[in-house]
Design a protein around this motif. Structure first.
Motif, PDB file in Angstrom:
ATOM      1  N   ASP A 272       0.838  -1.193   0.000  1.00 17.94           N
ATOM      2  CA  ASP A 272       0.000   0.000   0.000  1.00 17.94           C
ATOM      3  C   ASP A 272       0.878   1.249   0.000  1.00 17.94           C
ATOM      4  O   ASP A 272       1.948   1.267   0.628  1.00 17.94           O
ATOM      5  N   LEU A 273       0.407   2.295  -0.657  1.00 16.42           N
ATOM      6  CA  LEU A 273       1.181   3.529  -0.769  1.00 16.42           C
ATOM      7  C   LEU A 273       1.576   4.120   0.583  1.00 16.42           C
ATOM      8  O   LEU A 273       2.723   4.563   0.745  1.00 16.42           O
ATOM      9  N   PRO A 274       0.687   4.134   1.579  1.00 12.81           N
ATOM     10  CA  PRO A 274       1.089   4.690   2.885  1.00 12.81           C
ATOM     11  C   PRO A 274       2.274   3.966   3.521  1.00 12.81           C
ATOM     12  O   PRO A 274       2.955   4.538   4.376  1.00 12.81           O
ATOM     13  N   GLU A 275       2.559   2.732   3.086  1.00 13.70           N
ATOM     14  CA  GLU A 275       3.689   1.988   3.640  1.00 13.70           C
ATOM     15  C   GLU A 275       5.025   2.599   3.259  1.00 13.70           C
ATOM     16  O   GLU A 275       6.031   2.378   3.952  1.00 13.70           O
ATOM     17  N   VAL A 276       5.083   3.324   2.166  1.00 16.81           N
ATOM     18  CA  VAL A 276       6.355   3.881   1.701  1.00 16.81           C
ATOM     19  C   VAL A 276       6.406   5.399   1.798  1.00 16.81           C
ATOM     20  O   VAL A 276       7.452   6.004   1.570  1.00 16.81           O
ATOM     21  N   MET A 277       5.280   6.029   2.134  1.00 20.78           N
ATOM     22  CA  MET A 277       5.273   7.477   2.306  1.00 20.78           C
ATOM     23  C   MET A 277       5.680   7.842   3.731  1.00 20.78           C
ATOM     24  O   MET A 277       5.339   7.149   4.680  1.00 20.78           O
ATOM     25  N   LEU A 278       6.422   8.923   3.850  1.00 17.98           N
ATOM     26  CA  LEU A 278       6.907   9.373   5.152  1.00 17.98           C
ATOM     27  C   LEU A 278       6.293  10.718   5.521  1.00 17.98           C
ATOM     28  O   LEU A 278       6.321  11.663   4.727  1.00 17.98           O
ATOM     29  N   ARG A 279       5.737  10.794   6.714  1.00 17.20           N
ATOM     30  CA  ARG A 279       5.337  12.083   7.260  1.00 17.20           C
ATOM     31  C   ARG A 279       6.573  12.776   7.818  1.00 17.20           C
ATOM     32  O   ARG A 279       7.546  12.127   8.181  1.00 17.20           O
ATOM     33  N   THR A 280       6.521  14.091   7.894  1.00 17.94           N
ATOM     34  CA  THR A 280       7.652  14.859   8.409  1.00 17.94           C
ATOM     35  C   THR A 280       7.167  15.822   9.488  1.00 17.94           C
ATOM     36  O   THR A 280       5.964  15.966   9.714  1.00 17.94           O
ATOM     37  N   ASN A 281       8.108  16.489  10.126  1.00 23.73           N
ATOM     38  CA  ASN A 281       7.765  17.510  11.103  1.00 23.73           C
ATOM     39  C   ASN A 281       7.417  18.846  10.444  1.00 23.73           C
ATOM     40  O   ASN A 281       7.229  19.853  11.133  1.00 23.73           O
ATOM     41  N   VAL A 282       7.314  18.866   9.123  1.00 25.88           N
ATOM     42  CA  VAL A 282       6.726  19.990   8.394  1.00 25.88           C
ATOM     43  C   VAL A 282       5.293  19.561   8.073  1.00 25.88           C
ATOM     44  O   VAL A 282       5.090  18.634   7.291  1.00 25.88           O
ATOM     45  N   PRO A 283       4.286  20.178   8.700  1.00 25.27           N
ATOM     46  CA  PRO A 283       2.924  19.647   8.680  1.00 25.27           C
ATOM     47  C   PRO A 283       2.376  19.286   7.307  1.00 25.27           C
ATOM     48  O   PRO A 283       1.706  18.271   7.148  1.00 25.27           O
ATOM     49  N   ASN A 284       2.633  20.083   6.290  1.00 19.43           N
ATOM     50  CA  ASN A 284       2.036  19.849   4.973  1.00 19.43           C
ATOM     51  C   ASN A 284       2.963  19.144   3.992  1.00 19.43           C
ATOM     52  O   ASN A 284       2.671  19.097   2.801  1.00 19.43           O
ATOM     53  N   LEU A 285       4.069  18.585   4.491  1.00 16.80           N
ATOM     54  CA  LEU A 285       5.055  17.952   3.618  1.00 16.80           C
ATOM     55  C   LEU A 285       5.132  16.453   3.870  1.00 16.80           C
ATOM     56  O   LEU A 285       5.293  16.011   5.005  1.00 16.80           O
ATOM     57  N   ARG A 286       5.027  15.675   2.777  1.00 19.95           N
ATOM     58  CA  ARG A 286       5.231  14.238   2.820  1.00 19.95           C
ATOM     59  C   ARG A 286       6.368  13.889   1.859  1.00 19.95           C
ATOM     60  O   ARG A 286       6.613  14.600   0.888  1.00 19.95           O
ATOM     61  N   LEU A 287       7.037  12.776   2.125  1.00 19.71           N
ATOM     62  CA  LEU A 287       8.151  12.330   1.294  1.00 19.71           C
ATOM     63  C   LEU A 287       7.896  10.917   0.798  1.00 19.71           C
ATOM     64  O   LEU A 287       7.358  10.078   1.523  1.00 19.71           O
ATOM     65  N   LEU A 288       8.313  10.643  -0.429  1.00 15.54           N
ATOM     66  CA  LEU A 288       8.328   9.291  -0.970  1.00 15.54           C
ATOM     67  C   LEU A 288       9.746   9.021  -1.464  1.00 15.54           C
ATOM     68  O   LEU A 288      10.148   9.513  -2.517  1.00 15.54           O
ATOM     69  N   PRO A 289      10.543   8.264  -0.684  1.00 11.11           N
ATOM     70  CA  PRO A 289      11.928   8.003  -1.081  1.00 11.11           C
ATOM     71  C   PRO A 289      12.002   7.155  -2.351  1.00 11.11           C
ATOM     72  O   PRO A 289      11.006   6.566  -2.789  1.00 11.11           O
ATOM     73  N   ALA A 290      13.199   7.068  -2.921  1.00  4.21           N
ATOM     74  CA  ALA A 290      13.387   6.295  -4.149  1.00  4.21           C
ATOM     75  C   ALA A 290      13.276   4.799  -3.897  1.00  4.21           C
ATOM     76  O   ALA A 290      12.804   4.049  -4.752  1.00  4.21           O
ATOM     77  N   GLY A 291      13.722   4.347  -2.733  1.00  6.83           N
ATOM     78  CA  GLY A 291      13.712   2.910  -2.458  1.00  6.83           C
ATOM     79  C   GLY A 291      14.936   2.221  -3.027  1.00  6.83           C
ATOM     80  O   GLY A 291      15.939   2.848  -3.361  1.00  6.83           O
ATOM     81  N   ARG A 292      14.829   0.919  -3.162  1.00 11.29           N
ATOM     82  CA  ARG A 292      15.975   0.124  -3.608  1.00 11.29           C
ATOM     83  C   ARG A 292      16.352   0.435  -5.056  1.00 11.29           C
ATOM     84  O   ARG A 292      15.522   0.880  -5.852  1.00 11.29           O
TER      85      ARG A 292
END
Length: 290
Positions: A165-185
């Motif tokens: 699922d997409l939420p498994e790879v998305m990261l929340r941050t301490n910037v309220p409106n910013l999310r990150l999706l890393p590149a992965g392997r």
């Protein structure tokens, strides 16, 4: 002379102007204040969340929620405003996948990752918008390195695993409106993955699932890999970072030709100018990293 040729002609004269395409809202030409690319260390405080070292980011030349009315902050405001207008246009002005924005360049080192991160930070300051920053330079991920994020799964893993699922790879941050999706392997077939039906489904979901979200893809350089031209087919807007006094007319022409769709909104951002471009271009001095 075509509108693209006119833009390139201005670039050769020392200033970049927007590439005008159908339904375009032009981007301001820009070049960004100097900043040393130093890893802004982050630590995972809980599963799916990272704490960005905002103090170090700001000292390294990046925007944070606490950044005031600096030159860099003002310049990013000028760049983001037409992008946001395009992203949430309605009616005849609506652009397919307009809220999906790819930031790229012709060659490595022209400033596309610096621009991606600062643009995401600037959009995150909007009161009614959220932003997802995707590290889609899967062969040489820069965003995670700049932020000091050490994560396992990311974009590539999601494309490989249909059960994820997409939420498994998305990261929340301490910037309220910013999310990150890393590149992965890393994967030997990264181009094919970005061209896959899984990527198409992902971009459709990102474009439609959250009505207030902007998605920024930090893309590989267009002339360095094939991944960037493949990724371009899924987005509605492209920000092309152009290095002053280095990017040639031929390189720019070749890069633009790789973007394909003539209906795509494309804008140029001039970087590393040695002199101010004047008030019409909101110019800055100096240079910055990749």
């Amino acid at each position: 002379m075509s509108t693209i040729e006119k833009a390139i002609e201005k670039l050769n004269q020392g200033a970049a102007s927007p590439v005008s395409r159908p339904n375009d809202v032009p981007l301001s030409a820009a070049n960004v204040a100097a900043g040393v690319v130093e890893s802004a260390q982050s630590s995972a405080s809980q599963s799916g969340r990272v704490m960005l070292n905002l103090g170090r980011m700001e000292r390294s030349g990046y925007l944070t929620p606490e950044t005031g009315r600096t030159q860099l902050a003002e310049e990013m405001r000028h760049i983001k405003r037409p992008l946001l207008l395009n992203a949430f246009a309605r009616g005849a002005a609506q652009i397919k996948n307009g809220n999906l924005i790819m930031v790229t360049s012709s060659r490595p080192g022209e400033g596309k990752s610096f621009t991606s991160l600062n643009l995401a930070m600037s959009i995150a300051k909007e009161r009614d918008k959220t932003v997802l920053l995707v590290d889609s330079d899967v062969a040489k991920p820069s965003i995670s390195r700049i932020l000091g994020i050490e994560t396992g799964a990311g974009l590539v893993d999601y494309l490989l695993d249909e059960s994820m699922d997409l939420p498994e790879v998305m990261l929340r941050t301490n910037v309220p409106n910013l999310r990150l999706l890393p590149a992965g392997r890393r994967h030997i077939h990264s181009t094919e993955l970005l061209a896959s039906e899984a990527m198409q489904r992902l971009t459709e979901e990102l474009s439609q699932r959250y009505p207030d979200r902007v998605v920024i893809f930090d893309s590989p350089p267009l002339l360095a890999t094939t991944e960037a031209s493949v990724l371009a087919q899924w987005v509605g807007q492209v920000v092309m970072v152009v290095e002053s006094e280095k990017t040639t007319k031929q390189e720019l022409n070749e890069s633009l030709s790789l973007l394909g769709d003539d209906e795509k909104v494309v804008g140029l951002v001039l970087n590393k100018s040695r002199a101010s471009l004047g008030t019409d271009y909101y110019g800055y001095y100096g240079s910055y990293g990749e």
